[in-house]
Scaffold this motif. Sequence first.
Motif, mmCIF file in Angstrom:
data_model
loop_
_atom_site.group_PDB
_atom_site.id
_atom_site.type_symbol
_atom_site.label_atom_id
_atom_site.label_comp_id
_atom_site.label_asym_id
_atom_site.label_seq_id
_atom_site.Cartn_x
_atom_site.Cartn_y
_atom_site.Cartn_z
ATOM 1 N N SER A 267 1.081 3.646 -3.088
ATOM 2 C CA SER A 267 0.878 5.456 -2.566
ATOM 3 C C SER A 267 1.853 6.761 -3.174
ATOM 4 C CB SER A 267 0.784 6.014 -1.360
ATOM 5 O OG SER A 267 0.739 7.175 -0.770
ATOM 6 N N TYR A 268 3.307 5.863 -2.952
ATOM 7 C CA TYR A 268 4.393 6.963 -2.953
ATOM 8 C C TYR A 268 4.373 6.983 -4.903
ATOM 9 C CZ TYR A 268 9.129 8.188 -3.753
ATOM 10 O OH TYR A 268 10.543 8.608 -4.121
ATOM 11 N N ASN B 257 1.727 6.404 -6.643
ATOM 12 C CA ASN B 257 0.867 6.639 -7.541
ATOM 13 C C ASN B 257 -0.287 5.549 -8.720
ATOM 14 O OD1 ASN B 257 0.728 9.702 -6.614
ATOM 15 N ND2 ASN B 257 2.188 9.888 -8.466
ATOM 16 N N LEU C 298 0.853 -1.407 -0.042
ATOM 17 C CA LEU C 298 -0.069 0.294 -0.024
ATOM 18 C C LEU C 298 0.640 0.950 0.097
ATOM 19 C CD1 LEU C 298 -2.849 -1.336 1.851
ATOM 20 C CD2 LEU C 298 -3.383 -0.728 -0.168
ATOM 21 N N ALA C 299 2.122 1.423 0.176
ATOM 22 C CA ALA C 299 2.883 2.259 0.658
ATOM 23 C C ALA C 299 3.409 2.447 -0.404
ATOM 24 C CB ALA C 299 4.306 2.258 1.930
ATOM 25 N N HIS D 102 -2.869 2.836 -9.288
ATOM 26 C CA HIS D 102 -4.149 2.366 -9.200
ATOM 27 C C HIS D 102 -4.264 1.138 -7.884
ATOM 28 C CE1 HIS D 102 -5.193 5.853 -10.794
ATOM 29 N NE2 HIS D 102 -4.662 5.840 -12.282
#
Length: 133
Positions: free
Chosen positions: A83-84, A86, A79-80, A88
């Motif tokens: 997020s980092y 971008n 998940l990190a 989807h």
Amino acid sequence: MRLEIQALEENKTWSLTELPVRKSAVGCKWVYKVKHHGDGSIERFKARLAAKGYTQMEGLDYLETFSPVVKMVTIRTILALASYLNWHLHQLDVNNAFLHGELDGEVHMSFLPDFQSTNLSQVLKLHKSLYGL
């Protein structure tokens, strides 16, 4: 419950057989869960068939245990990264994911609750592991 039994039968989880001499069969039970939407409303009801593996004895009925479970640190790392970078993300809820491994030894299970056989000496010989083993 019908969907669970149908999926287990389609995946050849067990076969009907006679209980061998000096062997015992583990029991089974239904485990129920209510699945919810993100807003808290009820999405569906889920039934899962679980073997009563706690009646087995180590060294007699099995030699080792293994449960392929993802650790939370792995999920957090993915998940990190997502997020980092971008990425989807999509969530997929599989109705009946067959991650059950093939069994090395012989495991026999008594008939399902509310399921009767004409031959009382018959049991289900498990070819794949169920929850609870």
